[in-house]
Enzyme design. Structure first.
Site, short mmCIF file in Angstrom:
data_model
loop_
_atom_site.label_atom_id
_atom_site.label_comp_id
_atom_site.label_asym_id
_atom_site.label_seq_id
_atom_site.Cartn_x
_atom_site.Cartn_y
_atom_site.Cartn_z
N GLN A 106 -4.92 -5.22 6.76
CA GLN A 106 -5.86 -6.24 6.29
C GLN A 106 -5.68 -7.56 7.04
O GLN A 106 -6.62 -8.35 7.14
CB GLN A 106 -5.66 -6.49 4.78
CG GLN A 106 -5.81 -5.26 3.91
CD GLN A 106 -7.21 -4.68 3.94
OE1 GLN A 106 -8.19 -5.37 4.23
NE2 GLN A 106 -7.33 -3.39 3.65
N LYS A 134 -10.75 -1.18 10.20
CA LYS A 134 -10.70 -2.39 9.38
C LYS A 134 -11.10 -3.63 10.19
O LYS A 134 -11.21 -4.73 9.64
CB LYS A 134 -9.29 -2.62 8.83
CG LYS A 134 -8.67 -1.41 8.15
CD LYS A 134 -9.01 -1.31 6.70
CE LYS A 134 -8.17 -0.23 6.04
NZ LYS A 134 -8.43 -0.06 4.62
N ASP A 193 2.68 -4.37 8.09
CA ASP A 193 1.45 -3.62 7.90
C ASP A 193 0.30 -4.62 8.02
O ASP A 193 0.04 -5.39 7.11
CB ASP A 193 1.46 -2.96 6.52
CG ASP A 193 0.15 -2.27 6.16
OD1 ASP A 193 -0.79 -2.29 6.99
OD2 ASP A 193 0.05 -1.74 5.04
N HIS A 203 0.86 -1.19 0.00
CA HIS A 203 0.00 0.00 0.00
C HIS A 203 0.90 1.23 0.00
O HIS A 203 2.02 1.20 0.51
CB HIS A 203 -0.86 -0.06 1.27
CG HIS A 203 -1.94 0.97 1.36
ND1 HIS A 203 -1.68 2.29 1.68
CD2 HIS A 203 -3.29 0.88 1.22
CE1 HIS A 203 -2.82 2.96 1.73
NE2 HIS A 203 -3.81 2.14 1.45
N CYS A 207 -4.71 2.45 -3.83
CA CYS A 207 -3.49 2.92 -3.14
C CYS A 207 -2.34 1.93 -3.32
O CYS A 207 -1.58 1.66 -2.39
CB CYS A 207 -3.77 3.13 -1.64
SG CYS A 207 -5.00 4.40 -1.31
#
Length: 405
Positions: free
Chosen positions: A201, A224, A198, A121, A362
């Protein structure tokens, strides 16, 4: 046999009671909030609205207690060793910016290298670029293999260049592909690198265990994982958090100030400048408490069922180019329709009240690598049903007929 009752789960969300005609498949962008979360936020504003950590009155003390209880909930949820290793931010983007900025001149020096991947991302690319280009630090990129998974052989070769930092996503926000994060962390640590994950998700797919994963940093956004927008978590091991130069200054992060010098507060406060999103953090704590009443394996199994049905249905629609793979997938499918623009396809679905996202998500470097202008992204959550899958497939089939006629 799963004991998961999707209708019972879905009934916890006021949105679906008020908007029963919508098929919501934009979950990778943001998820809906259960009543437990909206009630917690509303209760704070209506009954105890007050600032934290500094008030002398009972309202402030109660707000501080709830705010800090949320920190304990997060620490327990991801199995952090210490509560002060949980830093509240406005989201994963802010957390990654803090890490990229904070490591400059404390850990990263001119001539050093960092390693990213082709799947990242923008929030895990641009913050590094802002500082690396300025300070003479080189960025390397792990390519993908033919299955659009990370090429681990290439990853191993790039680790031979001894990057100081390796930063990668737990789950691709475009393709939904789950990365072998534990293996990648172990490989990076063997090469002497600091590891950043990261988890924007990944956190909703599988509850991460920081002691088992052993990464140095893990970040995610509250919205999220059924929590409020404007909330996020930066987890870091104590020794490395203490080396981070604060990105923001003022408020609770300060211990002593004069016009000559300033000293910073202890963790976690030294990295939490200004008045935090108090109601949001309390809502995030409520979200994590709420989701833990469900068995995570049941949620994974339910989404796997939805994915299997979706991929099976897509195979029957001519002209659909599927970018995502069904294996090692967290519940996200990127696709295109022949030469049609993704925005046109998404607009057709919107007319039938099927909410998806279109564009480059993104992740412009990924789409440049794929030689695609973008994609339509369908992202499933545990509150989605087989009826949602069928309605999306029908809407997509009709869109293909109209657009390719």
């Amino acid at each position: 046999m799963s004991g998961f009752d999707v209708q019972q789960f879905r009934s916890q969300f006021t949105f679906f009671q008020l908007q029963p005609d919508w098929v919501y498949l934009d979950n990778a962008a943001t998820m809906h909030k259960p009543k437990a979360v909206t009630d917690a936020v509303q209760r704070f504003y209506q009954q105890q609205n007050s600032n934290v950590h500094r008030g002398a009155h009972q309202l402030s003390q109660r707000a501080t207690t709830e705010f800090e209880q949320a920190r304990d909930i997060v620490a327990s949820f991801i199995n952090a060793k210490h509560r002060h290793e949980i830093i509240f931010t406005s989201g994963a983007t802010a957390a990654l910016n803090q890490i990229a900025f904070g490591l400059m001149h404390t850990v990263l020096q001119p001539g050093d290298r960092i390693l990213l991947t082709q799947l990242e991302h923008h929030a895990n690319i641009v913050p590094w670029q802002l500082h690396c280009q300025r300070h003479g630090i080189h960025i390397d990129v792990v390519p993908l293999n033919s299955s659009l998974q990370l090429d681990l052989a290439a990853y191993q070769q790039l680790l031979l260049q001894k990057p100081k930092v390796v930063s990668f996503s737990h789950v691709s926000n475009v393709l939904g592909h789950i990365q072998p994060v534990q293996q990648m962390v172990a490989m990076a640590k063997a090469a002497g690198a600091i590891t950043v994950i990261d988890g924007a998700q990944g956190v909703v797919y599988q509850q991460p265990d920081m002691q088992q994963l052993d990464c140095d940093f893990y970040v995610f956004s509250g919205h999220k994982i059924y929590g409020p927008t404007g909330t996020g978590v930066l987890y870091g091991k104590t020794a490395l958090l203490e080396q981070l130069t604060p990105l923001l200054a003022g408020g609770e992060m300060i211990e002593q100030v004069s016009f000559v010098n300033t000293t910073f507060n202890k963790l976690p406060f030294r990295l939490e400048a200004g008045t935090p999103n108090i109601a949001g953090v309390i809502g995030l704590g409520a979200a994590l408490q709420w989701i833990q009443q469900y068995n995570n394996n049941d949620l994974i199994q339910h989404k796997s069922l939805l994915l299997k049905a979706f991929f099976s249905g897509l195979a029957q629609i001519k002209g659909v180019d599927i970018l995502s793979m069904p294996v090692h997938n967290a519940g996200i499918v990127a696709l295109n329709v022949d030469s049609e623009h993704p925005s046109d396809v998404a607009a057709m679905l919107d007319q039938q009240q099927v909410a998806v996202r279109s564009g480059q998500h993104c992740a412009m470097p990924l789409f440049s690598y794929l030689a695609r202008p973008g994609a339509v992204r369908c992202a499933f959550a545990a509150y989605n049903t087989l009826d949602d899958v069928n309605r999306c497939l029908l809407a997509l089939e009709q869109a293909v007929e109209i657009l390719t006629a």
